[in-house]
Design a protein around this motif. Structure first.
Motif, PDB file in Angstrom:
ATOM      1  N   HIS A 225      10.981  -1.717   2.895  1.00 41.68           N
ATOM      2  CA  HIS A 225      10.387  -0.716   2.009  1.00 41.68           C
ATOM      3  C   HIS A 225      11.375  -0.282   0.928  1.00 41.68           C
ATOM      4  O   HIS A 225      11.006  -0.071  -0.224  1.00 41.68           O
ATOM      5  N   SER A 226      12.636  -0.141   1.316  1.00 37.84           N
ATOM      6  CA  SER A 226      13.651   0.287   0.347  1.00 37.84           C
ATOM      7  C   SER A 226      13.797  -0.713  -0.791  1.00 37.84           C
ATOM      8  O   SER A 226      13.905  -0.331  -1.967  1.00 37.84           O
ATOM      9  N   ARG A 227      13.818  -2.008  -0.472  1.00 29.25           N
ATOM     10  CA  ARG A 227      13.953  -3.003  -1.533  1.00 29.25           C
ATOM     11  C   ARG A 227      12.757  -2.979  -2.477  1.00 29.25           C
ATOM     12  O   ARG A 227      12.903  -3.179  -3.694  1.00 29.25           O
ATOM     13  N   ALA A 228      11.584  -2.704  -1.924  1.00 30.32           N
ATOM     14  CA  ALA A 228      10.391  -2.623  -2.773  1.00 30.32           C
ATOM     15  C   ALA A 228      10.451  -1.401  -3.687  1.00 30.32           C
ATOM     16  O   ALA A 228      10.004  -1.460  -4.844  1.00 30.32           O
ATOM     17  N   ILE A 229      11.010  -0.312  -3.194  1.00 28.77           N
ATOM     18  CA  ILE A 229      11.160   0.888  -4.038  1.00 28.77           C
ATOM     19  C   ILE A 229      12.179   0.624  -5.142  1.00 28.77           C
ATOM     20  O   ILE A 229      11.948   0.940  -6.321  1.00 28.77           O
ATOM     21  N   LEU A 230      13.311   0.020  -4.768  1.00 29.99           N
ATOM     22  CA  LEU A 230      14.350  -0.270  -5.761  1.00 29.99           C
ATOM     23  C   LEU A 230      13.839  -1.188  -6.860  1.00 29.99           C
ATOM     24  O   LEU A 230      14.242  -1.059  -8.030  1.00 29.99           O
ATOM     25  N   ALA A 231      12.952  -2.095  -6.523  1.00 28.39           N
ATOM     26  CA  ALA A 231      12.404  -3.021  -7.516  1.00 28.39           C
ATOM     27  C   ALA A 231      11.596  -2.293  -8.578  1.00 28.39           C
ATOM     28  O   ALA A 231      11.393  -2.821  -9.683  1.00 28.39           O
TER      29      ALA A 231
ATOM     30  N   GLU B  38       0.821  -1.211   0.000  1.00 34.58           N
ATOM     31  CA  GLU B  38       0.000   0.000   0.000  1.00 34.58           C
ATOM     32  C   GLU B  38       0.858   1.265   0.000  1.00 34.58           C
ATOM     33  O   GLU B  38       0.577   2.219  -0.733  1.00 34.58           O
ATOM     34  N   SER B  39       1.907   1.275   0.822  1.00 38.16           N
ATOM     35  CA  SER B  39       2.745   2.471   0.893  1.00 38.16           C
ATOM     36  C   SER B  39       3.522   2.696  -0.395  1.00 38.16           C
ATOM     37  O   SER B  39       3.702   3.842  -0.836  1.00 38.16           O
ATOM     38  N   ILE B  40       3.985   1.616  -1.019  1.00 28.63           N
ATOM     39  CA  ILE B  40       4.718   1.752  -2.277  1.00 28.63           C
ATOM     40  C   ILE B  40       3.792   2.261  -3.383  1.00 28.63           C
ATOM     41  O   ILE B  40       4.170   3.117  -4.193  1.00 28.63           O
ATOM     42  N   GLU B  41       2.570   1.748  -3.421  1.00 30.64           N
ATOM     43  CA  GLU B  41       1.605   2.220  -4.414  1.00 30.64           C
ATOM     44  C   GLU B  41       1.295   3.699  -4.217  1.00 30.64           C
ATOM     45  O   GLU B  41       1.109   4.440  -5.185  1.00 30.64           O
ATOM     46  N   CYS B  42       1.226   4.136  -2.967  1.00 31.49           N
ATOM     47  CA  CYS B  42       0.934   5.546  -2.676  1.00 31.49           C
ATOM     48  C   CYS B  42       1.983   6.481  -3.264  1.00 31.49           C
ATOM     49  O   CYS B  42       1.677   7.608  -3.652  1.00 31.49           O
ATOM     50  N   LEU B  43       3.241   6.016  -3.327  1.00 34.04           N
ATOM     51  CA  LEU B  43       4.318   6.865  -3.836  1.00 34.04           C
ATOM     52  C   LEU B  43       4.243   7.070  -5.349  1.00 34.04           C
ATOM     53  O   LEU B  43       4.819   8.024  -5.872  1.00 34.04           O
ATOM     54  N   ARG B  44       3.554   6.172  -6.039  1.00 35.81           N
ATOM     55  CA  ARG B  44       3.419   6.258  -7.508  1.00 35.81           C
ATOM     56  C   ARG B  44       4.805   6.472  -8.144  1.00 35.81           C
ATOM     57  O   ARG B  44       5.091   7.484  -8.791  1.00 35.81           O
ATOM     58  N   ILE B  45       5.651   5.485  -7.987  1.00 33.89           N
ATOM     59  CA  ILE B  45       7.073   5.600  -8.289  1.00 33.89           C
ATOM     60  C   ILE B  45       7.348   5.754  -9.782  1.00 33.89           C
ATOM     61  O   ILE B  45       6.828   5.005 -10.610  1.00 33.89           O
ATOM     62  N   LYS B  46       8.202   6.727 -10.088  1.00 35.46           N
ATOM     63  CA  LYS B  46       8.696   6.936 -11.445  1.00 35.46           C
ATOM     64  C   LYS B  46      10.035   6.209 -11.578  1.00 35.46           C
ATOM     65  O   LYS B  46      10.892   6.339 -10.693  1.00 35.46           O
ATOM     66  N   PRO B  47      10.257   5.485 -12.665  1.00 33.90           N
ATOM     67  CA  PRO B  47      11.499   4.710 -12.794  1.00 33.90           C
ATOM     68  C   PRO B  47      12.781   5.538 -12.664  1.00 33.90           C
ATOM     69  O   PRO B  47      13.779   5.049 -12.153  1.00 33.90           O
ATOM     70  N   ASP B  48      12.749   6.797 -13.096  1.00 32.76           N
ATOM     71  CA  ASP B  48      13.955   7.628 -13.032  1.00 32.76           C
ATOM     72  C   ASP B  48      13.892   8.653 -11.907  1.00 32.76           C
ATOM     73  O   ASP B  48      14.650   9.621 -11.891  1.00 32.76           O
ATOM     74  N   GLY B  49      13.015   8.442 -10.937  1.00 30.15           N
ATOM     75  CA  GLY B  49      12.815   9.414  -9.872  1.00 30.15           C
ATOM     76  C   GLY B  49      13.832   9.300  -8.736  1.00 30.15           C
ATOM     77  O   GLY B  49      14.630   8.370  -8.665  1.00 30.15           O
ATOM     78  N   VAL B  50      13.760  10.292  -7.834  1.00 31.86           N
ATOM     79  CA  VAL B  50      14.588  10.336  -6.636  1.00 31.86           C
ATOM     80  C   VAL B  50      13.672  10.124  -5.435  1.00 31.86           C
ATOM     81  O   VAL B  50      12.710  10.872  -5.246  1.00 31.86           O
TER      82      VAL B  50
ATOM     83  N   ASN C 289      17.291   2.188 -14.114  1.00 34.22           N
ATOM     84  CA  ASN C 289      18.736   2.359 -13.939  1.00 34.22           C
ATOM     85  C   ASN C 289      19.123   3.765 -13.498  1.00 34.22           C
ATOM     86  O   ASN C 289      20.155   3.961 -12.846  1.00 34.22           O
ATOM     87  N   LYS C 290      18.310   4.754 -13.839  1.00 34.93           N
ATOM     88  CA  LYS C 290      18.638   6.138 -13.503  1.00 34.93           C
ATOM     89  C   LYS C 290      17.964   6.613 -12.217  1.00 34.93           C
ATOM     90  O   LYS C 290      18.164   7.748 -11.784  1.00 34.93           O
ATOM     91  N   GLY C 291      17.164   5.765 -11.611  1.00 31.40           N
ATOM     92  CA  GLY C 291      16.505   6.142 -10.364  1.00 31.40           C
ATOM     93  C   GLY C 291      17.473   6.155  -9.194  1.00 31.40           C
ATOM     94  O   GLY C 291      18.546   5.545  -9.241  1.00 31.40           O
ATOM     95  N   LYS C 292      17.105   6.867  -8.128  1.00 29.87           N
ATOM     96  CA  LYS C 292      17.948   6.957  -6.938  1.00 29.87           C
ATOM     97  C   LYS C 292      17.093   6.813  -5.688  1.00 29.87           C
ATOM     98  O   LYS C 292      15.953   7.287  -5.629  1.00 29.87           O
TER      99      LYS C 292
ATOM    100  N   GLU D 268      24.020   0.304  -6.777  1.00 28.80           N
ATOM    101  CA  GLU D 268      24.572   1.635  -7.047  1.00 28.80           C
ATOM    102  C   GLU D 268      23.510   2.724  -7.042  1.00 28.80           C
ATOM    103  O   GLU D 268      23.832   3.910  -6.946  1.00 28.80           O
ATOM    104  N   ARG D 269      22.249   2.353  -7.121  1.00 25.62           N
ATOM    105  CA  ARG D 269      21.174   3.345  -7.065  1.00 25.62           C
ATOM    106  C   ARG D 269      20.824   3.737  -5.638  1.00 25.62           C
ATOM    107  O   ARG D 269      20.079   4.684  -5.416  1.00 25.62           O
ATOM    108  N   PHE D 270      21.385   2.999  -4.657  1.00 25.20           N
ATOM    109  CA  PHE D 270      21.016   3.197  -3.260  1.00 25.20           C
ATOM    110  C   PHE D 270      22.154   3.831  -2.461  1.00 25.20           C
ATOM    111  O   PHE D 270      23.314   3.453  -2.594  1.00 25.20           O
ATOM    112  N   THR D 271      21.788   4.800  -1.600  1.00 30.25           N
ATOM    113  CA  THR D 271      22.749   5.429  -0.690  1.00 30.25           C
ATOM    114  C   THR D 271      22.188   5.374   0.726  1.00 30.25           C
ATOM    115  O   THR D 271      21.069   5.838   0.972  1.00 30.25           O
TER     116      THR D 271
END
Length: 297
Positions: free
Chosen positions: A33-39, A10-22, A43-46, A64-67
């Motif tokens: 939650h972080s692994r679900a966002i990374l999924a 539910e929380s990941i869907e709420c973010l409406r993630i863009k593949p190249d977003g920050v 390649n250009k997302g952070k 490399e996309r994760f800090t």
């Protein structure tokens, strides 16, 4: 298991993630939650994962996309600026304490185990629950128990703590619960100890001030159309989140412009999203979770 993420899908869907977003995971913890966002990132997302507890670093992922950012999320603006980010497309915060912390006696978060009165999320911080219990005067103790635990008998509990420590300092969890048990109903001790420990933990970690800072910073950090999603576990947090997302202030009082239009930095403000019966059965901690999200105008 370090921590079972609550309302994950539910929380990941709420973010409406863009593949190249920050994106920012303000409470990295076990990294669920972080692994679900990374999924969902390209390649250009952070993704930046914040956590003030050094133990959380063990759960980081080699991507490399994760800090990983070792720090309190109230410093979100400073750290993102340091990493060259001026805006974010999404911010997620799963508030409260990780399951890992409740299950480690030495951390002092749980009344189920004996151990030192600690309760620090950041173990390098100097202020502990022991210092609070033995150092705050009776009025200050009563105030935090009433404000953060919403306890009607806050003054009586504070008086009992002060009377006990005059004889001997209260240094352990069980020494504290011994003082508190007379204020609990037989058979309901755990339930009635919970808000007392919650109040102490909130004060030790200045949790509500950090949450307020994060919400205020999110207004400037989010791009137009970016989203913030917050999972809270008690009414104090949820009330702050609800009021701020709806009105842009913590009092919840609508502000209007000259023409009578409501002034708010957010749109598409959600109602509280709660866990379903299956998740609650699998993870009882999910019972009290409330997820809210909003979109930056």
């Amino acid at each position: 298991m370090y921590h079972v993420p609550v309302l994950l899908e539910e929380s990941i869907e709420c973010l409406r993630i863009k593949p190249d977003g920050v994106y920012v995971d303000c409470t990295f913890g076990g990294g669920g939650h972080s692994r679900a966002i990374l999924a969902r990132l390209g390649n250009k997302g952070k993704l930046y994962g914040f956590d003030q507890d050094r133990e959380a670093y063990r759960n980081t992922t080699d991507d490399e996309r994760f800090t990983f950012v070792r720090g309190n999320f109230k410093y979100i603006s400073n750290f993102l600026r340091y990493y060259g980010e001026d805006k974010a497309d999404g911010i997620l915060a799963d508030l409260g304490v990780s399951s890992h912390h409740f299950d480690e006696a030495e951390r002092g978060f749980s009344y189920r185990f004996d151990g030192a009165l600690d309760m620090r999320m950041n173990r390098e911080a100097s202020f502990t629950a022991e210092e609070l219990i033995n150092g705050y005067d009776e009025q200050a103790l009563a105030d935090i128990l009433y404000l953060y635990g919403e306890l009607r008998n806050a003054r009586r509990i504070a008086n009992a703590i002060v009377c006990r420590r005059q004889t001997k300092a209260i240094k352990t969890i069980f020494e504290l619960t011994e003082v508190l048990r007379p204020f609990c109903t037989k058979g309901k001790e755990y339930k009635e100890l919970a808000p007392i420990f919650q109040a102490i933990r909130i004060e030790v970690n200045a949790e509500l001030n950090s949450l307020k800072t994060l919400l205020c910073r999110s207004v400037d950090l989010l791009r137009s159309g970016g989203r913030i999603a917050v999972i809270s576990y008690h009414s104090l947090e949820d009330r702050l989140v609800k009021n701020f997302l709806k009105t842009g202030n913590f009092g919840g009082e609508p502000q209007k412009d000259f023409y009578g239009n409501q002034i708010t930095p957010f749109a598409n403000v959600s109602k509280a999203i709660v866990s379903n019966d299956r998740e609650i059965a699998d993870n009882p901690r999910a019972r009290s979770a409330r997820l809210r999200y909003a979109e930056k105008i």
